[in-house]
Design a protein around this motif. Structure first.
Motif, mmCIF file in Angstrom:
data_model
loop_
_atom_site.group_PDB
_atom_site.id
_atom_site.type_symbol
_atom_site.label_atom_id
_atom_site.label_comp_id
_atom_site.label_asym_id
_atom_site.label_seq_id
_atom_site.Cartn_x
_atom_site.Cartn_y
_atom_site.Cartn_z
ATOM 1 N N TYR A 28 0.916 -1.211 -0.162
ATOM 2 C CA TYR A 28 0.030 -0.002 0.254
ATOM 3 C C TYR A 28 0.899 1.343 -0.133
ATOM 4 O O TYR A 28 0.664 2.260 -0.729
ATOM 5 C CB TYR A 28 -0.783 0.003 1.309
ATOM 6 N N ARG B 104 2.581 1.803 -3.418
ATOM 7 C CA ARG B 104 1.846 2.202 -4.306
ATOM 8 C C ARG B 104 1.274 3.795 -3.909
ATOM 9 O O ARG B 104 1.197 4.800 -5.065
ATOM 10 C CB ARG B 104 0.330 1.420 -4.440
ATOM 11 N N SER C 23 -8.937 3.684 0.680
ATOM 12 C CA SER C 23 -8.123 2.649 1.449
ATOM 13 C C SER C 23 -8.962 2.732 2.990
ATOM 14 O O SER C 23 -9.199 1.710 3.482
ATOM 15 C CB SER C 23 -6.824 3.052 1.867
ATOM 16 N N LEU D 80 -3.228 -4.526 -5.391
ATOM 17 C CA LEU D 80 -2.390 -3.476 -5.292
ATOM 18 C C LEU D 80 -1.124 -3.751 -5.438
ATOM 19 O O LEU D 80 -0.115 -2.847 -6.022
ATOM 20 C CB LEU D 80 -2.212 -2.767 -3.592
ATOM 21 N N THR E 284 -6.554 1.413 -9.659
ATOM 22 C CA THR E 284 -7.540 1.446 -8.419
ATOM 23 C C THR E 284 -8.503 2.411 -8.888
ATOM 24 O O THR E 284 -8.352 3.265 -9.704
ATOM 25 C CB THR E 284 -7.094 1.911 -7.355
#
Length: 513
Positions: free
Chosen positions: A356, A359, A375, A409, A416
């Motif tokens: 995460y 990204r 998120s 991810l 996304t």
């Protein structure tokens, strides 16, 4: 998976954090924005302050001593440059950073919260509440901007609980109180400290005392520098010591503490007592901890396929390190306890946080903020879906969701929902947007879509009209645009956005088919 919403692992440092990487996670940063305003040229002599600039200088110096990079306004700051500088400051906050916002000056309490007064605030009458909101800075906007960075911890400290600088007219006054500020609702994920509670005023000085700082700031600075003092203890100590010092001078002043920061009792701005016995910058901390309640969130995870759900969970298998939040803040909810008690789930949570963070590090601006919000939504949806049943069933659901999320991810070619480009006006491209109104439209997906829609309606109407009718419509549209920008400009970003959205929706209804 930080405590509260189980931020996906370890990331930021105290005060405001955003996410970093699956690649080596960089050290947590410490950043502060410090404002102290003495002079208010448009207000009366009684509204001029003596120690606000000194207070900001002292707080900025103390923060630098414990390792913060500080942006300062210590004497004068008009609304536009102050907002512009704060926006630049927010853009520099990285995942894992600790952030502090300190303001010494005048504040006023209106019907929807506290507003901070810039140097160029005009003299306002009791009937000027709308103007007041556009000529000042909403505290909730400051908190929201800091929280939106994804920082692990955000501190907002306001030494602005002085007398209302706008004199009443007859029985009316601008604001909810002529003394201090009013009670607020704690901002989600933010630690807020007022120099005085509701209805009280803050002492600038004590008779016979030559200290250059206000009563609140001198205590705050002393406590801020001490290693081993957690954020929770900082608030409690400052509240108690300020109240005692003020009472010694025959004045009631009890600082107000609003703590909605998960793990505040485990966060130390000046480092732990063991790490340092001097007032030096805090030693590097362990791997950053994902922002409390503020990390993972993309599109809702779909129920996993039966073949995945049925995959046996092996809690006895140790998979890498456990999330830092399991020991720092301590698990609170049932789901948190299950994750922290299961090595495989804990290891998966750490891996997801790394992915995460990596990204998020590749994103910037509005796209990164949307990614952070997505998120958070994902965590809420996952917890709601996995919350019931036996511990074994919850483990299976959590593991499937976390691994599916990690796979999603990890795919660089799979955007996304937050990264999918939104429809934007042509004039937003390149360096065209210059005014604040234009920048807000181009950075807000909803406003951008409405602007595109309105432009289509406008072009369609122009195409249907001829002669003088067409010229009148074009002229009228130009006048509407100028009036809208003049009416909506200035004030907090949320107020400008709301004004623009209302105006464009109304205009679309007027000229639409």
């Amino acid at each position: 998976m930080q405590r509260g919403r189980h931020a996906i692992a370890a990331l930021l440092s105290a005060c405001l954090l955003v996410i970093l990487g699956a690649v080596p996670v960089r050290a947590e940063g410490k950043r502060a924005f410090v404002v102290g305003l003495n002079a208010y040229p448009n207000l009366g002599a009684d509204a001029q302050l003596q120690r606000a600039g000194n207070d900001a200088q002292a707080v900025g110096d103390a923060l630098e001593q414990i390792g913060f990079t500080v942006t300062r306004f210590t004497q004068k700051a008009d609304l536009a440059p102050l907002l512009s500088s704060f926006g630049q400051f927010v853009s520099t906050v990285n995942p894992g950073d600790t952030v502090v916002f300190f303001f010494a000056g005048h504040g006023i309490s209106l019907d929807d919260g506290t507003y901070l007064l810039p140097s160029d605030v005009p003299s306002l009458k009791p009937t000027d509440e709308l103007l007041a909101k556009r000529a000042t800075i909403a505290e909730r906007e400051i908190s929201g901007q800091l929280r939106g960075t994804g920082a692990r911890a955000a501190l907002v400290v306001l030494d602005a609980c002085r007398n209302n600088p706008f004199p009443p007219r007859g029985t009316r006054a601008l604001g909810n109180s002529t003394r201090g500020l009013t009670r607020m609702t704690a901002a989600d994920g933010v630690f807020t400290l007022y120099s005085a509670r509701e209805g009280q005023t803050a002492l600038d000085s004590i008779a016979g005392d030559d200290n250059r700082n206000s009563v609140f700031t001198r205590i705050f600075v002393q406590t801020l520098r001490k290693p081993g003092v957690s954020i929770s203890e900082l608030g409690e100590t400052v509240r108690d010591d300020v109240a005692m010092l003020a009472r010694s001078a025959g004045h009631d002043q009890v600082p107000a503490v609003y703590n909605d920061l998960i793990g505040a009792r485990k966060l130390y701005l000046a480092g732990t007592a063991q790490a340092s016995n001097t007032m030096q910058p805090e030693a590097p901390t362990p791997a950053p901890v994902a922002p409390p309640q503020q990390v993972a969130a993309l599109p809702p995870v779909q129920p996993p396929a039966p073949s995945v759900v049925q995959r046996p969970v092996e809690p006895e298998t140790v998979v890498g390190p456990m999330p830092d939040w399991c020991t720092r803040g301590g698990p609170g909810t049932r789901i948190e306890r299950i994750i922290c008690s299961d090595p495989r789930l804990g290891g998966s949570d750490v891996k997801l946080n790394q992915v995460y963070v990596a990204r998020a590090a590749k994103l910037s601006g509005p796209t990164r903020l949307r990614f952070i919000q997505d998120s958070r939504d994902w965590i809420r949806e996952r917890d709601a879906r996995c919350a019931t049943g036996t511990d074994a069933a919850i483990r299976t659901c959590l593991l499937a969701a976390i691994e599916e999320r990690t796979d999603a991810l990890s795919a660089p070619d799979r955007p996304t929902a937050a990264e999918i480009a939104v429809e934007r006006p042509d004039w937003c491209l390149g360096n065209t947007p210059k005014k604040q109104v234009e920048l807000i439209i181009c950075s807000d997906p909803e406003l951008s879509r409405w602007d595109v829609r309105l432009n289509r309606l406008y072009n369609g109407t122009v195409a249907r009209l001829n002669g003088q009718a067409r010229l009148r419509f074009v002229r009228e549209s130009r006048v509407w645009l100028l009036d809208r920008d003049a009416r909506c400009a200035g004030g907090p970003v949320s107020a400008i956005r709301g004004c623009l959205l209302e105006a464009v929706q109304q205009r679309a209804a007027e000229i639409g088919p």
